[in-house]
Design a protein around this motif. Sequence first.
Motif, PDB file in Angstrom:
ATOM      1  N   ALA A  22      10.344  -1.649   2.935  1.00  0.00           N
ATOM      2  CA  ALA A  22       9.351  -2.723   3.066  1.00  0.00           C
ATOM      3  C   ALA A  22       8.012  -2.158   3.524  1.00  0.00           C
ATOM      4  N   ALA A  23       8.028  -1.237   4.470  1.00  0.00           N
ATOM      5  CA  ALA A  23       6.767  -0.640   4.952  1.00  0.00           C
ATOM      6  C   ALA A  23       6.045   0.099   3.830  1.00  0.00           C
ATOM      7  N   LEU A  24       6.793   0.817   3.001  1.00  0.00           N
ATOM      8  CA  LEU A  24       6.163   1.507   1.865  1.00  0.00           C
ATOM      9  C   LEU A  24       5.518   0.513   0.894  1.00  0.00           C
ATOM     10  N   PHE A  25       6.217  -0.570   0.617  1.00  0.00           N
ATOM     11  CA  PHE A  25       5.665  -1.554  -0.310  1.00  0.00           C
ATOM     12  C   PHE A  25       4.504  -2.335   0.310  1.00  0.00           C
ATOM     13  N   VAL A  26       4.541  -2.564   1.605  1.00  0.00           N
ATOM     14  CA  VAL A  26       3.394  -3.194   2.275  1.00  0.00           C
ATOM     15  C   VAL A  26       2.184  -2.264   2.172  1.00  0.00           C
ATOM     16  N   LEU A  27       2.393  -0.971   2.392  1.00  0.00           N
ATOM     17  CA  LEU A  27       1.296  -0.007   2.232  1.00  0.00           C
ATOM     18  C   LEU A  27       0.725  -0.066   0.815  1.00  0.00           C
ATOM     19  N   GLY A  28       1.601  -0.169  -0.166  1.00  0.00           N
ATOM     20  CA  GLY A  28       1.139  -0.319  -1.543  1.00  0.00           C
ATOM     21  C   GLY A  28       0.329  -1.587  -1.736  1.00  0.00           C
ATOM     22  N   ASN A  29       0.787  -2.674  -1.121  1.00  0.00           N
ATOM     23  CA  ASN A  29       0.082  -3.949  -1.222  1.00  0.00           C
ATOM     24  C   ASN A  29      -1.191  -3.981  -0.382  1.00  0.00           C
ATOM     25  N   VAL A  30      -1.406  -2.990   0.467  1.00  0.00           N
ATOM     26  CA  VAL A  30      -2.674  -2.858   1.192  1.00  0.00           C
ATOM     27  C   VAL A  30      -3.616  -1.963   0.387  1.00  0.00           C
ATOM     28  N   ALA A  31      -3.095  -0.859  -0.135  1.00  0.00           N
ATOM     29  CA  ALA A  31      -3.941   0.096  -0.864  1.00  0.00           C
ATOM     30  C   ALA A  31      -4.390  -0.441  -2.222  1.00  0.00           C
ATOM     31  N   LEU A  32      -3.486  -1.036  -2.983  1.00  0.00           N
ATOM     32  CA  LEU A  32      -3.831  -1.489  -4.332  1.00  0.00           C
ATOM     33  C   LEU A  32      -4.940  -2.544  -4.335  1.00  0.00           C
ATOM     34  N   PRO A  33      -4.902  -3.549  -3.471  1.00  0.00           N
ATOM     35  CA  PRO A  33      -6.020  -4.496  -3.448  1.00  0.00           C
ATOM     36  C   PRO A  33      -7.355  -3.831  -3.094  1.00  0.00           C
ATOM     37  N   GLN A  34      -7.322  -2.841  -2.192  1.00  0.00           N
ATOM     38  CA  GLN A  34      -8.566  -2.162  -1.845  1.00  0.00           C
ATOM     39  C   GLN A  34      -9.151  -1.443  -3.064  1.00  0.00           C
ATOM     40  N   LEU A  35      -8.295  -0.839  -3.858  1.00  0.00           N
ATOM     41  CA  LEU A  35      -8.757  -0.187  -5.094  1.00  0.00           C
ATOM     42  C   LEU A  35      -9.277  -1.219  -6.094  1.00  0.00           C
ATOM     43  N   CYS A  36      -8.564  -2.305  -6.227  1.00  0.00           N
ATOM     44  CA  CYS A  36      -8.961  -3.336  -7.200  1.00  0.00           C
ATOM     45  C   CYS A  36     -10.257  -4.035  -6.801  1.00  0.00           C
ATOM     46  N   HIS A  37     -10.512  -4.134  -5.494  1.00  0.00           N
ATOM     47  CA  HIS A  37     -11.737  -4.787  -5.034  1.00  0.00           C
ATOM     48  C   HIS A  37     -12.972  -3.923  -5.269  1.00  0.00           C
ATOM     49  N   ALA A  74      -0.684 -10.748   5.560  1.00  0.00           N
ATOM     50  CA  ALA A  74      -1.074 -10.765   6.975  1.00  0.00           C
ATOM     51  C   ALA A  74      -1.782  -9.468   7.366  1.00  0.00           C
ATOM     52  N   VAL A  75      -1.242  -8.336   6.960  1.00  0.00           N
ATOM     53  CA  VAL A  75      -1.855  -7.040   7.277  1.00  0.00           C
ATOM     54  C   VAL A  75      -3.224  -6.927   6.606  1.00  0.00           C
ATOM     55  N   ASN A  76      -3.312  -7.327   5.345  1.00  0.00           N
ATOM     56  CA  ASN A  76      -4.604  -7.293   4.642  1.00  0.00           C
ATOM     57  C   ASN A  76      -5.630  -8.179   5.332  1.00  0.00           C
ATOM     58  N   ALA A  77      -5.233  -9.358   5.749  1.00  0.00           N
ATOM     59  CA  ALA A  77      -6.161 -10.273   6.426  1.00  0.00           C
ATOM     60  C   ALA A  77      -6.614  -9.682   7.759  1.00  0.00           C
ATOM     61  N   LEU A  78      -5.685  -9.091   8.509  1.00  0.00           N
ATOM     62  CA  LEU A  78      -6.045  -8.512   9.802  1.00  0.00           C
ATOM     63  C   LEU A  78      -6.937  -7.278   9.671  1.00  0.00           C
ATOM     64  N   LEU A  79      -6.626  -6.421   8.708  1.00  0.00           N
ATOM     65  CA  LEU A  79      -7.377  -5.170   8.561  1.00  0.00           C
ATOM     66  C   LEU A  79      -8.705  -5.343   7.830  1.00  0.00           C
ATOM     67  N   PHE A  80      -8.721  -6.193   6.796  1.00  0.00           N
ATOM     68  CA  PHE A  80      -9.880  -6.247   5.913  1.00  0.00           C
ATOM     69  C   PHE A  80     -10.513  -7.630   5.778  1.00  0.00           C
ATOM     70  N   GLY A  81      -9.914  -8.629   6.407  1.00  0.00           N
ATOM     71  CA  GLY A  81     -10.456  -9.984   6.291  1.00  0.00           C
ATOM     72  C   GLY A  81     -10.232 -10.606   4.928  1.00  0.00           C
ATOM     73  N   MET A  82      -9.390  -9.971   4.118  1.00  0.00           N
ATOM     74  CA  MET A  82      -9.068 -10.505   2.796  1.00  0.00           C
ATOM     75  C   MET A  82      -7.562 -10.449   2.626  1.00  0.00           C
ATOM     76  N   PRO A  83      -6.935 -11.511   2.355  1.00  0.00           N
ATOM     77  CA  PRO A  83      -7.511 -12.817   2.059  1.00  0.00           C
ATOM     78  C   PRO A  83      -8.101 -13.457   3.319  1.00  0.00           C
ATOM     79  N   ALA A  84      -9.055 -14.340   3.085  1.00  0.00           N
ATOM     80  CA  ALA A  84      -9.641 -15.097   4.183  1.00  0.00           C
ATOM     81  C   ALA A  84      -8.535 -15.919   4.843  1.00  0.00           C
ATOM     82  N   LEU A  85      -8.680 -16.169   6.122  1.00  0.00           N
ATOM     83  CA  LEU A  85      -7.631 -16.899   6.848  1.00  0.00           C
ATOM     84  C   LEU A  85      -7.346 -18.257   6.222  1.00  0.00           C
ATOM     85  N   ALA A  86      -8.366 -18.910   5.658  1.00  0.00           N
ATOM     86  CA  ALA A  86      -8.147 -20.212   5.015  1.00  0.00           C
ATOM     87  C   ALA A  86      -7.246 -20.092   3.790  1.00  0.00           C
TER      88      ALA A  86
END
Length: 170
Positions: A22-37, A74-86
């Motif tokens: 799960a931690a590896l896949f969460v890391l993937g779900n943190v890194a991939l959005p940063q690349l896509c953005h 949750a990790v993406n929102a805490l680290l990068f503010g995306m997704p927005a909390l709303a």
Amino acid sequence: MNTTTVKLLSLPYNRAKTYFVAALFVLGNVALPQLCHLVPQGGATLLPIYFFTLVAAYKYGWRAGLLTALLSPAVNALLFGMPALAALPVLLVKSVLLALAAAFAAARCGKATIALLAAVVVFYQVAGGLFEWAWTGSFAAAVQDFRLGLPGLLLQIAGGWLVINRLPNR
């Protein structure tokens, strides 16, 4: 198209491997959005935060998928503010729906095909879109993933199939 036999697992919560996966896949779900953005409208078009949730749940079961589904936004929102909390409740619901649908399809069918992955993606998007419509009151917001995110949905299906069928069977 030939279907290759793939070993689908269901990791229990009492094994360290579940949390490691799960931690590896969460890391993937943190890194991939940063690349896509880095690409204009990359997040809305490619829907990257769902990719590794699909793979985790389909290949490693609902527990690894659910951990990935809940922690990634949750990790993406805490680290990068995306997704927005709303937007976080909608992303969490869609992620959980994706994890549960993917794990169910894998357990029920025992194989990963393009058609099964397409059914999983359509299910979580339709059910999640209905939730988003009810939550926000905006039909336009509810269908945005279908209007703008079609490339991302197709990448989830084709890329998910490729990764699930190429991951080691252990």
